[in-house]
Motif scaffolding. Sequence first.
Motif, PDB file in Angstrom:
ATOM      1  N   GLU A 310       1.150  -0.763   0.042  1.00 35.30           N
ATOM      2  CA  GLU A 310      -0.125  -0.195  -0.301  1.00 35.30           C
ATOM      3  C   GLU A 310       0.738   0.919   0.457  1.00 35.30           C
ATOM      4  O   GLU A 310       1.903   1.541   0.797  1.00 35.30           O
ATOM      5  CB  GLU A 310      -1.212   0.005   1.573  1.00 35.30           C
ATOM      6  CG  GLU A 310      -2.106   1.439   1.139  1.00 35.30           C
ATOM      7  CD  GLU A 310      -3.052   0.836   1.797  1.00 35.30           C
ATOM      8  OE1 GLU A 310      -3.863   2.034   2.251  1.00 35.30           O
ATOM      9  OE2 GLU A 310      -3.155  -0.133   2.482  1.00 35.30           O
ATOM     10  N   TYR A 311       0.817   2.339  -1.200  1.00 33.41           N
ATOM     11  CA  TYR A 311       0.734   3.636  -0.618  1.00 33.41           C
ATOM     12  C   TYR A 311      -0.232   4.637  -0.596  1.00 33.41           C
ATOM     13  O   TYR A 311      -0.911   4.535  -1.339  1.00 33.41           O
ATOM     14  CB  TYR A 311       1.445   4.420  -1.618  1.00 33.41           C
ATOM     15  CG  TYR A 311       2.048   5.725  -1.792  1.00 33.41           C
ATOM     16  CD1 TYR A 311       3.115   6.413  -1.586  1.00 33.41           C
ATOM     17  CD2 TYR A 311       0.678   6.208  -2.705  1.00 33.41           C
ATOM     18  CE1 TYR A 311       3.207   7.262  -1.625  1.00 33.41           C
ATOM     19  CE2 TYR A 311       1.581   7.737  -2.616  1.00 33.41           C
ATOM     20  CZ  TYR A 311       2.567   8.240  -1.878  1.00 33.41           C
ATOM     21  OH  TYR A 311       2.900   9.535  -2.172  1.00 33.41           O
ATOM     22  N   LYS A 326       8.999   3.597  -6.402  1.00 38.21           N
ATOM     23  CA  LYS A 326       7.694   4.601  -6.493  1.00 38.21           C
ATOM     24  C   LYS A 326       8.748   5.917  -6.929  1.00 38.21           C
ATOM     25  O   LYS A 326      10.394   6.496  -6.101  1.00 38.21           O
ATOM     26  CB  LYS A 326       7.577   5.081  -4.625  1.00 38.21           C
ATOM     27  CG  LYS A 326       6.718   6.189  -5.069  1.00 38.21           C
ATOM     28  CD  LYS A 326       5.919   6.575  -3.320  1.00 38.21           C
ATOM     29  CE  LYS A 326       6.993   6.438  -2.277  1.00 38.21           C
ATOM     30  NZ  LYS A 326       7.471   7.639  -2.408  1.00 38.21           N
ATOM     31  N   PHE A 335       5.002   5.016 -10.539  1.00 41.99           N
ATOM     32  CA  PHE A 335       5.180   3.594  -9.840  1.00 41.99           C
ATOM     33  C   PHE A 335       5.631   3.171 -11.417  1.00 41.99           C
ATOM     34  O   PHE A 335       4.820   2.641 -11.955  1.00 41.99           O
ATOM     35  CB  PHE A 335       3.896   3.025  -9.818  1.00 41.99           C
ATOM     36  CG  PHE A 335       3.296   3.675  -8.489  1.00 41.99           C
ATOM     37  CD1 PHE A 335       3.962   4.098  -6.933  1.00 41.99           C
ATOM     38  CD2 PHE A 335       1.602   4.751  -8.528  1.00 41.99           C
ATOM     39  CE1 PHE A 335       2.731   4.760  -6.220  1.00 41.99           C
ATOM     40  CE2 PHE A 335       1.551   6.014  -7.406  1.00 41.99           C
ATOM     41  CZ  PHE A 335       2.077   5.259  -6.458  1.00 41.99           C
TER      42      PHE A 335
END
Length: 459
Positions: A310-311, A326, A335
Amino acid sequence: MKARNTYKRGSTSRIRLRGLLAVAMALACAPGLWAQRSKLKPPWNVYSPETDIQLGKQNAQILEKRLPLCNAPRVDAYLTKLGMKLVSKLPTRGVQYPWEFHCVNSKEINAFALPGGYVFVNRGAIEVADNEAQLAAVMAHELSHVALRHGTAQASKAQLLQGAAGLVGGIFGGSTSGALLTQGVALGAGSVLLHYSRSDETQADVLGTQTLYDTGYDPRAMAQFFEKLESETKGKNPPQFLSDHPNPGNRVERVDEEIDKLGGVPANAKRDSADFEAAKREVLALPVVKVVPASAASAAPAAPSGNFVEYAGESYALKIPDNWNKFEDKGSLTFAPNGGISERGGLAYGMIVSLNPVQMDASDDALRKATSALIQELARTNPGLTVTREPGPVQLNGQPGLSTYLSNDSPAGGQETDWLITVMQPQGLVSFLCVAPKAAYPDYEKTFSTVLDSVRLSK
């Protein structure tokens, strides 16, 4: 005594006058002072020099993260010293550019300068040069593109052809330069900012030749470098420099013509230096960074991982494959997997997420207009971009959005498919641009869909 003194003063005055005349005649006859050097007029440009600097700085920051820099302080210092020597004779029309010079650890024979004076020289260009004058010729050519502001002139031409400056200005707060700064690097620095016309190339050749002459270098080095590249690559793919710089035709002849206009090769013209030879030895000793041609099948990055991480950003959160990296750009995030970004900074595989401020309410009409403006801005900086499927309604995290499919020239060679998802948020237009070569796109589509399904928009 008085008469005698008067005679001496008169005699001395005549001697001084003859001396001044002799000096004046010597200067008048010096090579180049009677020369009719070509007068160059920069192309029409809607942007200000300050925009050149802002745009160049933004691109340079991105490329410094993406390019394999030499990380050789002595070589960078040498390039800076040589570059500033050339800059001292470059007509910048009063603009103070923040010149920067970087050595790139690539064997490709190439160099390029971003608007605003951010210069990147491949080690390959240093290694192939026979002497300092030839390297100075390459750099003088690139510096001339900066001084003549060819990068933003090309962007101005693209804007004029699109004919939508009014629309962009209305949506982006009346600042077309702001829109260019927001989206000018969205699909990589190798876009319209470094796509010069043949007339641009002629101007850079001529001004570069003049700059070599004015700094005391042998101006023939400009033509010699081009001849060297062409002779060494006969029957092979042209070096990157010639691919990126379209031959205006009669290139060598035009350089020779300018040298004649300047009064010929200056006496004691400089050709080489110990500093150049030392810098060349240092880059020859550097470890080689192997860059596989993007067009080769083996250049394709590893397939997207089935595991996601997750970002979380300020206005959204999403999950991306754990083998993607990233990259933070001003106003956007990229990304991409290892090998998904070309040497020149163009995205070939991956996703770009951007937040684009707009001055409209969150209505369906506002979403369509903002999306249309975004596509037009992308088209300005990517001349090969076309819409293949018009914007259609889609839901993203329960909010109305638009889905658009585009086609573009891929940094990996051939065509790419671009899937653009846009949604209006209180902070502005949030866009998700999914990119992959056309042949590989079906293999990436499932990953793109999974990433988009994971998006959570901030309230």
